[in-house]
Design a protein around this motif. Structure first.
Motif, PDB file in Angstrom:
ATOM      1  N   VAL A  52      43.330  24.721  67.427  1.00 55.51           N
ATOM      2  CA  VAL A  52      43.372  24.811  65.969  1.00 55.51           C
ATOM      3  C   VAL A  52      42.025  25.326  65.476  1.00 55.51           C
ATOM      4  O   VAL A  52      40.977  24.898  65.963  1.00 55.51           O
ATOM      5  N   PHE A  53      42.074  26.241  64.513  1.00 54.06           N
ATOM      6  CA  PHE A  53      40.866  26.742  63.870  1.00 54.06           C
ATOM      7  C   PHE A  53      41.131  26.722  62.370  1.00 54.06           C
ATOM      8  O   PHE A  53      42.161  27.218  61.913  1.00 54.06           O
ATOM      9  N   THR A  54      40.219  26.145  61.598  1.00 55.64           N
ATOM     10  CA  THR A  54      40.422  25.951  60.159  1.00 55.64           C
ATOM     11  C   THR A  54      39.397  26.747  59.361  1.00 55.64           C
ATOM     12  O   THR A  54      38.224  26.806  59.727  1.00 55.64           O
ATOM     13  N   THR A  55      39.880  27.361  58.275  1.00 51.02           N
ATOM     14  CA  THR A  55      39.010  28.080  57.352  1.00 51.02           C
ATOM     15  C   THR A  55      39.278  27.578  55.932  1.00 51.02           C
ATOM     16  O   THR A  55      40.378  27.103  55.638  1.00 51.02           O
ATOM     17  N   PRO A  56      38.280  27.670  55.048  1.00 53.52           N
ATOM     18  CA  PRO A  56      38.494  27.221  53.665  1.00 53.52           C
ATOM     19  C   PRO A  56      39.269  28.247  52.847  1.00 53.52           C
ATOM     20  O   PRO A  56      39.212  29.450  53.110  1.00 53.52           O
ATOM     21  N   LEU A  57      39.980  27.755  51.856  1.00 48.31           N
ATOM     22  CA  LEU A  57      40.595  28.591  50.833  1.00 48.31           C
ATOM     23  C   LEU A  57      39.654  28.477  49.652  1.00 48.31           C
ATOM     24  O   LEU A  57      39.756  27.571  48.837  1.00 48.31           O
ATOM     25  N   SER A  58      38.698  29.398  49.585  1.00 46.94           N
ATOM     26  CA  SER A  58      37.520  29.210  48.741  1.00 46.94           C
ATOM     27  C   SER A  58      37.605  29.831  47.352  1.00 46.94           C
ATOM     28  O   SER A  58      36.585  30.206  46.791  1.00 46.94           O
ATOM     29  N   TYR A  59      38.781  29.937  46.784  1.00 47.08           N
ATOM     30  CA  TYR A  59      38.880  30.410  45.408  1.00 47.08           C
ATOM     31  C   TYR A  59      38.514  29.280  44.454  1.00 47.08           C
ATOM     32  O   TYR A  59      38.890  28.132  44.667  1.00 47.08           O
ATOM     33  N   GLU A  60      37.806  29.627  43.390  1.00 44.89           N
ATOM     34  CA  GLU A  60      37.471  28.635  42.368  1.00 44.89           C
ATOM     35  C   GLU A  60      38.510  28.675  41.257  1.00 44.89           C
ATOM     36  O   GLU A  60      39.198  29.675  41.070  1.00 44.89           O
ATOM     37  N   ALA A  61      38.597  27.581  40.529  1.00 40.90           N
ATOM     38  CA  ALA A  61      39.444  27.456  39.335  1.00 40.90           C
ATOM     39  C   ALA A  61      40.926  27.671  39.623  1.00 40.90           C
ATOM     40  O   ALA A  61      41.638  28.261  38.823  1.00 40.90           O
ATOM     41  N   LEU A  62      41.379  27.188  40.776  1.00 39.03           N
ATOM     42  CA  LEU A  62      42.812  27.223  41.050  1.00 39.03           C
ATOM     43  C   LEU A  62      43.492  26.102  40.277  1.00 39.03           C
ATOM     44  O   LEU A  62      42.895  25.051  40.046  1.00 39.03           O
ATOM     45  N   PRO A  63      44.746  26.282  39.891  1.00 40.33           N
ATOM     46  CA  PRO A  63      45.444  25.234  39.142  1.00 40.33           C
ATOM     47  C   PRO A  63      45.846  24.087  40.059  1.00 40.33           C
ATOM     48  O   PRO A  63      45.851  24.233  41.290  1.00 40.33           O
ATOM     49  N   ALA A  64      46.210  22.976  39.464  1.00 43.14           N
ATOM     50  CA  ALA A  64      46.803  21.883  40.238  1.00 43.14           C
ATOM     51  C   ALA A  64      48.183  22.330  40.701  1.00 43.14           C
ATOM     52  O   ALA A  64      48.833  23.163  40.059  1.00 43.14           O
ATOM     53  N   VAL A  65      48.638  21.791  41.812  1.00 41.44           N
ATOM     54  CA  VAL A  65      49.989  22.076  42.285  1.00 41.44           C
ATOM     55  C   VAL A  65      50.972  21.386  41.357  1.00 41.44           C
ATOM     56  O   VAL A  65      50.870  20.179  41.115  1.00 41.44           O
ATOM     57  N   ALA A  66      51.905  22.156  40.800  1.00 42.80           N
ATOM     58  CA  ALA A  66      52.902  21.595  39.888  1.00 42.80           C
ATOM     59  C   ALA A  66      53.713  20.513  40.603  1.00 42.80           C
ATOM     60  O   ALA A  66      53.949  20.591  41.809  1.00 42.80           O
ATOM     61  N   GLU A  67      54.135  19.536  39.851  1.00 41.99           N
ATOM     62  CA  GLU A  67      54.886  18.413  40.425  1.00 41.99           C
ATOM     63  C   GLU A  67      56.252  18.846  40.938  1.00 41.99           C
ATOM     64  O   GLU A  67      56.718  18.379  41.971  1.00 41.99           O
ATOM     65  N   ASP A  68      56.904  19.760  40.207  1.00 42.57           N
ATOM     66  CA  ASP A  68      58.249  20.182  40.580  1.00 42.57           C
ATOM     67  C   ASP A  68      58.238  21.554  41.238  1.00 42.57           C
ATOM     68  O   ASP A  68      57.484  22.447  40.850  1.00 42.57           O
ATOM     69  N   PHE A  69      59.097  21.714  42.225  1.00 38.88           N
ATOM     70  CA  PHE A  69      59.217  22.955  42.998  1.00 38.88           C
ATOM     71  C   PHE A  69      60.156  23.900  42.266  1.00 38.88           C
ATOM     72  O   PHE A  69      61.279  23.534  41.916  1.00 38.88           O
ATOM     73  N   ASP A  70      59.697  25.117  42.015  1.00 40.97           N
ATOM     74  CA  ASP A  70      60.470  26.119  41.290  1.00 40.97           C
ATOM     75  C   ASP A  70      60.747  27.282  42.239  1.00 40.97           C
ATOM     76  O   ASP A  70      59.989  28.253  42.302  1.00 40.97           O
ATOM     77  N   ALA A  71      61.856  27.192  42.992  1.00 37.38           N
ATOM     78  CA  ALA A  71      62.184  28.199  43.998  1.00 37.38           C
ATOM     79  C   ALA A  71      62.369  29.594  43.404  1.00 37.38           C
ATOM     80  O   ALA A  71      61.868  30.564  43.989  1.00 37.38           O
ATOM     81  N   PRO A  72      63.036  29.762  42.238  1.00 36.98           N
ATOM     82  CA  PRO A  72      63.149  31.119  41.676  1.00 36.98           C
ATOM     83  C   PRO A  72      61.781  31.737  41.347  1.00 36.98           C
ATOM     84  O   PRO A  72      61.561  32.925  41.590  1.00 36.98           O
ATOM     85  N   ALA A  73      60.864  30.941  40.812  1.00 36.21           N
ATOM     86  CA  ALA A  73      59.522  31.457  40.515  1.00 36.21           C
ATOM     87  C   ALA A  73      58.797  31.831  41.808  1.00 36.21           C
ATOM     88  O   ALA A  73      58.096  32.842  41.868  1.00 36.21           O
ATOM     89  N   LEU A  74      58.964  31.023  42.844  1.00 32.04           N
ATOM     90  CA  LEU A  74      58.351  31.328  44.134  1.00 32.04           C
ATOM     91  C   LEU A  74      58.916  32.626  44.702  1.00 32.04           C
ATOM     92  O   LEU A  74      58.155  33.494  45.152  1.00 32.04           O
ATOM     93  N   ARG A  75      60.228  32.795  44.668  1.00 30.63           N
ATOM     94  CA  ARG A  75      60.838  34.022  45.195  1.00 30.63           C
ATOM     95  C   ARG A  75      60.354  35.251  44.419  1.00 30.63           C
ATOM     96  O   ARG A  75      60.099  36.307  45.008  1.00 30.63           O
ATOM     97  N   ALA A  76      60.215  35.142  43.097  1.00 30.82           N
ATOM     98  CA  ALA A  76      59.691  36.256  42.297  1.00 30.82           C
ATOM     99  C   ALA A  76      58.255  36.571  42.702  1.00 30.82           C
ATOM    100  O   ALA A  76      57.860  37.744  42.786  1.00 30.82           O
ATOM    101  N   ASN A  77      57.457  35.543  42.976  1.00 26.27           N
ATOM    102  CA  ASN A  77      56.079  35.711  43.413  1.00 26.27           C
ATOM    103  C   ASN A  77      56.025  36.432  44.760  1.00 26.27           C
ATOM    104  O   ASN A  77      55.241  37.369  44.953  1.00 26.27           O
ATOM    105  N   ILE A  78      56.866  36.015  45.693  1.00 25.13           N
ATOM    106  CA  ILE A  78      56.915  36.644  47.014  1.00 25.13           C
ATOM    107  C   ILE A  78      57.306  38.118  46.874  1.00 25.13           C
ATOM    108  O   ILE A  78      56.695  38.993  47.487  1.00 25.13           O
ATOM    109  N   LEU A  79      58.305  38.386  46.048  1.00 25.14           N
ATOM    110  CA  LEU A  79      58.764  39.756  45.840  1.00 25.14           C
ATOM    111  C   LEU A  79      57.651  40.630  45.256  1.00 25.14           C
ATOM    112  O   LEU A  79      57.447  41.772  45.686  1.00 25.14           O
ATOM    113  N   ASP A  80      56.890  40.092  44.303  1.00 29.39           N
ATOM    114  CA  ASP A  80      55.763  40.838  43.743  1.00 29.39           C
ATOM    115  C   ASP A  80      54.721  41.149  44.815  1.00 29.39           C
ATOM    116  O   ASP A  80      54.123  42.225  44.817  1.00 29.39           O
ATOM    117  N   SER A  81      54.495  40.220  45.715  1.00 30.62           N
ATOM    118  CA  SER A  81      53.539  40.470  46.793  1.00 30.62           C
ATOM    119  C   SER A  81      54.048  41.557  47.730  1.00 30.62           C
ATOM    120  O   SER A  81      53.294  42.422  48.165  1.00 30.62           O
TER     121      SER A  81
END
Length: 134
Positions: A53-82
């Motif tokens: 195992v090798f670990t690296t930081p995700l070093s972005y600042e000012a990331l939002p908190a993880v939303a409490e509820d999972f929104d699969a359609p929003a995630l799929r739209a995000n993946i498609l944009d990527s």
């Protein structure tokens, strides 16, 4: 595992401009079988399948908190944009966290990514061109 190459791939991801297929190729060359992104711990863990195992930081600042509820359609739209617009990984991460993604595991050999939320919801996305197995 080649930790120098893994670090280079992780840094290229954070910097943007390198496509997902290019990053995957670098990680496979480095001996990575899968990697885990943890948005709560803000880190990535790369695994070789043999206990390494090798670990690296995700070093972005000012990331939002993880939303409490999972929104699969929003995630799929995000993946498609990527996939179609090659959005910056920071933007992808922000949108994923807003869609309730706590983390995900990219299975390089299996050619899929499984995203999961804080309540155990999950969505599996196949790599472009990969075929789901029956």
């Amino acid at each position: 595992m080649n930790t120098t190459l893994i670090s280079a791939a992780a840094n290229a991801t954070l910097a943007g401009g390198t496509s997902f297929p290019q990053i995957v190729a670098m990680l496979v060359e480095a001996g990575v079988e899968s990697y885990h992104v943890d948005y709560l711990a803000l880190q990535k863990s790369f695994h070789d399948g043999s206990g390494g195992v090798f670990t690296t930081p995700l070093s972005y600042e000012a990331l939002p908190a993880v939303a409490e509820d999972f929104d699969a359609p929003a995630l799929r739209a995000n993946i498609l944009d990527s996939q179609q617009k090659n959005q910056h990984y920071r933007d992808f991460s922000i949108r994923a966290m807003q869609a309730g993604v706590q983390g995900y595991i990219a299975f390089l050999r299996g050619r899929r990514v499984t995203y999961y939320g804080r309540q155990g919801d999950q969505h599996t996305e196949w790599f472009p061109g990969a075929k789901p197995q029956d």
